[in-house]
Scaffold this active site. Sequence first.
Site, PDB file in Angstrom:
ATOM      1  N   LYS A   1     -18.063  -1.764   5.069  1.00  0.00           N
ATOM      2  CA  LYS A   1     -18.631  -2.553   4.054  1.00  0.00           C
ATOM      3  C   LYS A   1     -19.992  -2.934   3.899  1.00  0.00           C
ATOM      4  CE  LYS A   1     -17.300  -7.484   3.084  1.00  0.00           C
ATOM      5  NZ  LYS A   1     -16.420  -8.438   3.154  1.00  0.00           N
TER       6      LYS A   1
ATOM      7  N   MET B   1      23.911   9.789   3.012  1.00  0.00           N
ATOM      8  CA  MET B   1      23.611  10.970   4.080  1.00  0.00           C
ATOM      9  C   MET B   1      24.200  11.082   5.200  1.00  0.00           C
ATOM     10  SD  MET B   1      23.361  13.810   3.184  1.00  0.00           S
ATOM     11  CE  MET B   1      22.496  14.761   1.478  1.00  0.00           C
TER      12      MET B   1
ATOM     13  N   PHE C   1     -12.123  -8.035  13.543  1.00  0.00           N
ATOM     14  CA  PHE C   1     -10.544  -8.800  12.695  1.00  0.00           C
ATOM     15  C   PHE C   1     -10.135  -7.148  11.695  1.00  0.00           C
ATOM     16  CE2 PHE C   1      -8.835 -10.627   8.661  1.00  0.00           C
ATOM     17  CZ  PHE C   1      -8.065 -10.944   9.189  1.00  0.00           C
ATOM     18  N   GLN C   2      -8.801  -7.374  11.614  1.00  0.00           N
ATOM     19  CA  GLN C   2      -8.437  -5.520  10.995  1.00  0.00           C
ATOM     20  C   GLN C   2      -9.446  -4.328  10.866  1.00  0.00           C
ATOM     21  OE1 GLN C   2      -7.876  -7.678   6.225  1.00  0.00           O
ATOM     22  NE2 GLN C   2      -6.197  -7.445   7.415  1.00  0.00           N
TER      23      GLN C   2
ATOM     24  N   GLU D   1       0.685  -1.048  -0.165  1.00  0.00           N
ATOM     25  CA  GLU D   1       0.047   0.294  -0.006  1.00  0.00           C
ATOM     26  C   GLU D   1       0.661   1.498  -0.178  1.00  0.00           C
ATOM     27  OE1 GLU D   1      -2.195  -3.433   1.472  1.00  0.00           O
ATOM     28  OE2 GLU D   1      -0.371  -2.562   1.823  1.00  0.00           O
TER      29      GLU D   1
END
Length: 576
Positions: free
Chosen positions: A178, A491, A128-129, A66
């Site tokens: 959902k 760096m 869940f999630q 993602e």
Amino acid sequence: MESQIVTKQNKKINTELIKGAEAVVKILIEEQVEVAFGYPGGAIMPIYDALYDEQDRIQHVLARHEQGAIHAAQGFARVTTKPGVCLATSGPGATNLITGLADAQIDSTPLVCITGQVPSSLLGSDAFQETDVIGISMPVTKWNYQITDANEIPEVLAKAFYIASSGRPGPVLIDITKDAQFQKFDYSYTCFKKIRSYVPKPEIDPSSIEKAASAINYAKRPLILFGQGVILANAEKEFKKLIEKTGIPAAWTILGLSALETDHPLNVGMLGMHGNYGPNLLTNECDVLIAIGMRFDDRVTGNLSKYAKQAKVIHLEIDPAEINKNVKADIPVLGDAKETITHLLKLVKPSSHESWLQRFIDCAKIEQEKVIDKELNPDSETLSMGEVINIINKHTQGDAIIVSDVGQHQMVTCRYSKFSKSKSNITSGGLGTMGFGLPAALGAKLGAPDRTVIAVIGDGGFQMTIQELATIYQTKAKVKVLLLNNEFLGMVRQWQQLFFEKRYSSTEMINPDFQTIVKGYYIPTKKVTERDKLEKAIEEFLNFDGAYFLEVMVGKENNVFPMVPSGAGVSEIRLE
């Protein structure tokens, strides 16, 4: 199935009874979204199902993470100035967007991110999630909102696209449960043109324009600092007219780079920690400092207590929050840069500042001798990053889009790349996100398919989003990936060398065989270690009809100069 509703104006509008997920896809089409980046999962599956029927109208790019998806959306947005669209599922899918949101927020990149969420009946139950993505993303978005009722989808998404792209652009996140995606409702859609209490463009005060013009007209040693605001306002032509009419030297932030062609005689170079000698040194000698579409971040100003104390500061800025935030503006000019510059052009007098400009030319000669010649034509056997970029310039003639990751290579790329067109330098500015370069280059190529897109990446940042090589292969995007490999987190190592007595703590990289890995992604690849093979390899790299990976081994302990040390003022810039 169609029905009718009656508006407050008693006008009948045909509506359609559809699922929330279908409405989301219809709105993307209404908003002329042609490319969306994302990664599917359970909570956003209804929207992905609706996308299945519109594959000929919306290209969905399946990232491999993602974070890769959102950085690709950023690259797309930066070259098109349209909102980049990103889709992700709930929980870890949504939280993996946070770095990209923070990056887009600080760099003013328009994004519309849509995340799925668990059903509304499970909110707050640690399902869940399930993650409170609204709470998590609030500090790093321009606006966010959670939808639990499908009837809200049209109005909320219309607001999302308007807010993301208007005024000072930024990222918006919309979280949709959902059940709202499955819910049927009467669908109709109208794009937003205005939101009550939201003022994206401040009303211009004519007196501020007059004061600014007067200060400019009387200035003896004026200096313009320009940032990405010029590009976001589509004000490149007006800006060029302003500097040419007034004869004022102009220096750029890394996000302002390419708003003015790099070989323009009034373009005096880069500001900031690794910027050019002249604009840094002479910031503390100018009598009028005109900042346009930039926010005086710490990498530009160095120690604020030592910054431009002698100058009258004029600040042209669209965001009132940036006025007086870091540097006090004697003359604040609020408004869209295109509009304020247009007004200013009518009042400023034609002028030239030849003796003042000569100071910048003299400084450039000193920097050329002490820094640039050594970087572009090193006398050591090891290759330098600068000479690689110099050969790229020779073959692209300033026409390519160059997307850099974060680190030494980023500073070298910004310092030495040549640009003849706007929206050609894409990099992570304010957040400094390693891993940005590869996916952002993919997004840039999809947004500008007719232009050469080159990703310049270090070996550290490359391994943070290396999986997006698979996305490049699957989309057949002709991205050129240039890896400048110094086997260090360069760096950080430079700072350890200069300020921590060469105590190289956790900065040396024991890297894998990148050639073997890239071949595993079916992308042609080559590695260069010797100077006499470099230019031919770059020619092959640029001329190949497709994606190509070129790894160049550069000096392990080469440093980027000039440099303004941390805590120092800009006039204390070091050349070595």
